[in-house]
Write an enzyme that holds these catalytic residues in place. Sequence first.
Site, mmCIF file in Angstrom:
data_model
loop_
_atom_site.group_PDB
_atom_site.id
_atom_site.type_symbol
_atom_site.label_atom_id
_atom_site.label_comp_id
_atom_site.label_asym_id
_atom_site.label_seq_id
_atom_site.Cartn_x
_atom_site.Cartn_y
_atom_site.Cartn_z
ATOM 1 N N ASN A 93 0.940 -1.271 -0.023
ATOM 2 C CA ASN A 93 0.039 -0.384 -0.189
ATOM 3 C C ASN A 93 0.971 1.564 -0.568
ATOM 4 O O ASN A 93 0.377 2.051 -0.046
ATOM 5 C CB ASN A 93 -0.635 -0.257 1.313
ATOM 6 N N HIS A 150 -14.973 -1.953 6.305
ATOM 7 C CA HIS A 150 -13.650 -2.580 6.648
ATOM 8 C C HIS A 150 -13.681 -3.322 8.238
ATOM 9 O O HIS A 150 -14.780 -2.711 8.933
ATOM 10 C CB HIS A 150 -12.823 -1.144 6.993
ATOM 11 N N GLU A 195 -16.497 4.643 3.055
ATOM 12 C CA GLU A 195 -14.668 4.884 3.214
ATOM 13 C C GLU A 195 -15.053 5.969 1.876
ATOM 14 O O GLU A 195 -16.038 6.091 0.776
ATOM 15 C CB GLU A 195 -14.654 3.150 2.916
ATOM 16 N N SER A 205 -11.013 -1.344 -0.004
ATOM 17 C CA SER A 205 -9.821 -1.339 -0.331
ATOM 18 C C SER A 205 -9.865 -2.662 -1.459
ATOM 19 O O SER A 205 -8.672 -2.758 -1.936
ATOM 20 C CB SER A 205 -8.978 -1.806 1.148
ATOM 21 N N ASP A 250 -13.776 6.756 6.512
ATOM 22 C CA ASP A 250 -12.839 6.218 6.568
ATOM 23 C C ASP A 250 -11.901 6.654 5.300
ATOM 24 O O ASP A 250 -12.160 6.148 4.012
ATOM 25 C CB ASP A 250 -12.750 4.515 6.749
ATOM 26 N N HIS A 310 -7.253 4.992 2.095
ATOM 27 C CA HIS A 310 -7.067 4.641 0.971
ATOM 28 C C HIS A 310 -6.897 5.547 -0.158
ATOM 29 O O HIS A 310 -6.509 5.342 -0.964
ATOM 30 C CB HIS A 310 -7.244 3.544 0.326
ATOM 31 N N LYS A 335 0.034 3.603 4.874
ATOM 32 C CA LYS A 335 0.153 3.524 2.972
ATOM 33 C C LYS A 335 0.763 4.451 2.336
ATOM 34 O O LYS A 335 2.163 4.619 2.011
ATOM 35 C CB LYS A 335 -1.894 3.168 2.977
#
Length: 391
Positions: A46, A133, A175, A179, A204, A207, A239
């Site tokens: 990542n 997640h 998110e 991911s 969230d 990423h 990440k």
Amino acid sequence: MSFSFIKPQLAKQQELNLYRSRKELDKGAGRLLVHQGKQYINFSSNDYLGLNQHCDIKSAFKKGIEQYGCGSGSSSLVTGYSKAHQELEELIADWLEAPKCLLFSTGFSANSGVLSALGQSTNTGYFLDKLSHASLIDGAFNSKAKSKRFKHNNCEQLNDMLSSSDCNDKLIIAEGVYSMDGDTGNLSSINNLALKHQANLYIDDAHGVGVLGKEGQGTLEQQNIEKGSHLIQMITFGKALATQGAAVTGSAEFIDYLVNRCRDYIYSTAMPPANAVATITSIKLCQSEHWRREKISKLTCLFKSQLDNSIEITDSQSSIIGILTGSEENALYCQLQLKNKGFWLTAIRPPTVEIGKSRLRVTLSASHNDKDIIELADCINEVIGKCLQNK
């Protein structure tokens, strides 16, 4: 002495091709990794911006150790909170245009801890995207809040749930970048629903931060989401920012509440100040080196263009691309074949993804080059298009 269920459950994992094990690496996280003396091109990291080995970040980490030592030595509310932590929190708040920021040791701890702290009553309602997640799911369903999950990015269903809820306090949980699929949340519509129903919104963006936005501020900035006191954003450092830890931003009152009531924050040893010093440098590089995001976008387009039309991929809007293989057995087989060709990819299987949607997760980094991308695509075309059909 052992628990009676351990052996049969492990045997079941192996039978279903769901058994997991760790692989010790001699070198990892960057473009190349070394396992058992053999070198592979790494498409599982990542480290999106390719900052993991950046000399300025490593230098900042060393300077932080010289000034503060190796660890914080305590929780933040005792003696673990340093000027480096404060400077990092202030930088993040300014960067993400938020009133205040709070640091956590990991993204998992941030998500589960915040939702646990907010979900103290059954008068609170949580509404989670179906692909949330595990840390969000654990935090929500282990709290006292009434938790429901809506179909991925399905705002019509979310609206119905919010309309029928009798909870005094509502929190929508989504998110920025998902991911496993690499697609982005429909944040504009979700934010409109939050405002319509007087709900709070938790994003969230583990990423998305660093990769999306003009200066890497993430999905909220990319989608031009208007900030407000209802908005909470979680980002991680491990990440794109290439260090370790996480942060949560929100109103000053909300952050003060977490400092006083979030058990994950109160009772955890603070991250090493040296890590905070390194992350400050990482964020500044992220803000200024726009070419890294531009390169990721270019490589992503190149990769997709090189894949055969027969290869099924996820509907990605990021540098995360899922190569769908169907069964768990297929995913493991393809992973092995690509490893034999010098590429390190990870087979993603249930319960991380739905049954029947196992895949190879490809993550592209600014540290990759055109040759890496073309060779990977050619090998994926061969393995999935030929080997899988004839195995």
